[in-house]
Design an enzyme around this catalytic site. Sequence first.
Site, short mmCIF file in Angstrom:
data_model
loop_
_atom_site.label_atom_id
_atom_site.label_comp_id
_atom_site.label_asym_id
_atom_site.label_seq_id
_atom_site.Cartn_x
_atom_site.Cartn_y
_atom_site.Cartn_z
N ALA A 1 -24.91 35.77 11.70
CA ALA A 1 -24.23 34.88 10.75
C ALA A 1 -24.94 33.53 10.75
O ALA A 1 -25.62 33.18 11.71
CB ALA A 1 -22.76 34.69 11.14
N GLU B 1 -24.95 43.39 2.92
CA GLU B 1 -24.24 43.19 4.19
C GLU B 1 -22.74 43.37 3.99
O GLU B 1 -22.06 44.04 4.77
CB GLU B 1 -24.55 41.80 4.75
#
Length: 222
Positions: free
Chosen positions: A83, A103
């Site tokens: 992230a 994703e």
Amino acid sequence: MTQDELKQAVARAAIEYVVEGEIIGVGTGSTANYFIDELGKIKDRIKGAVASSEATAERLKSHGIQVFDLNDVTSMPVYIDGADEITASGAMIKGGGAALTREKIVASVADKFVCIADGSKLVDKLGKFPLPVEVIPMAQAAVARQLTKLGGEPRLRMKDGQPLVTDNGCYILDLHGLQIADPVALEEQINNIVGVVTVGLFARRGANVGLLGMAEGVKKFT
Ligand code: 5RP
């Protein structure tokens, strides 16, 4: 420890979440790459993987890991990815590697999202990292006008003097200077702009588990 060593440490820790004999969803980026290298060491214990980008698919294959098309997979116990920012409650900004749409799609099929990141990615409030928004190319200017109304400054992501083209043939607008008070509401609001493919806010469905690399060791939150 360097940032790369912290990323390697969380990549190693994430192996604990790999379920034997199953297909694993795999993210994109430098931390995900370290995870793929760890996965390669236990490749005989998994059935294979679903990749969130062409780059990830190539790296998985280079380790001899079978890559499945998501259309041939009905469920996955776990999706593991990095992230750009993450809060303690698991809301994330993703898409620094331009793979946000795939994703989010792969993650949506998995039972559990395990986020692996070095500790610098942990924030109290999302938004310092420019928020990536994948857009249909012909809608780029129209979407940018709508994003400006939200209070941010959208900038078209470039590569080698040209707009960066994602694996899906789309562009990325990076939204700078946005105050993200309510990530769930903003995710819905941006997703509803015509011409937006995906916003890189992962808040409606955030991470179920966070593994953060700190100097004192890997910290886990659920
Ligand atoms: C790619 C992503 C990545 O997970 C994010 O950019 C973090 O990357 P890195 O692990 O290289 O710091 O969302 O689209």
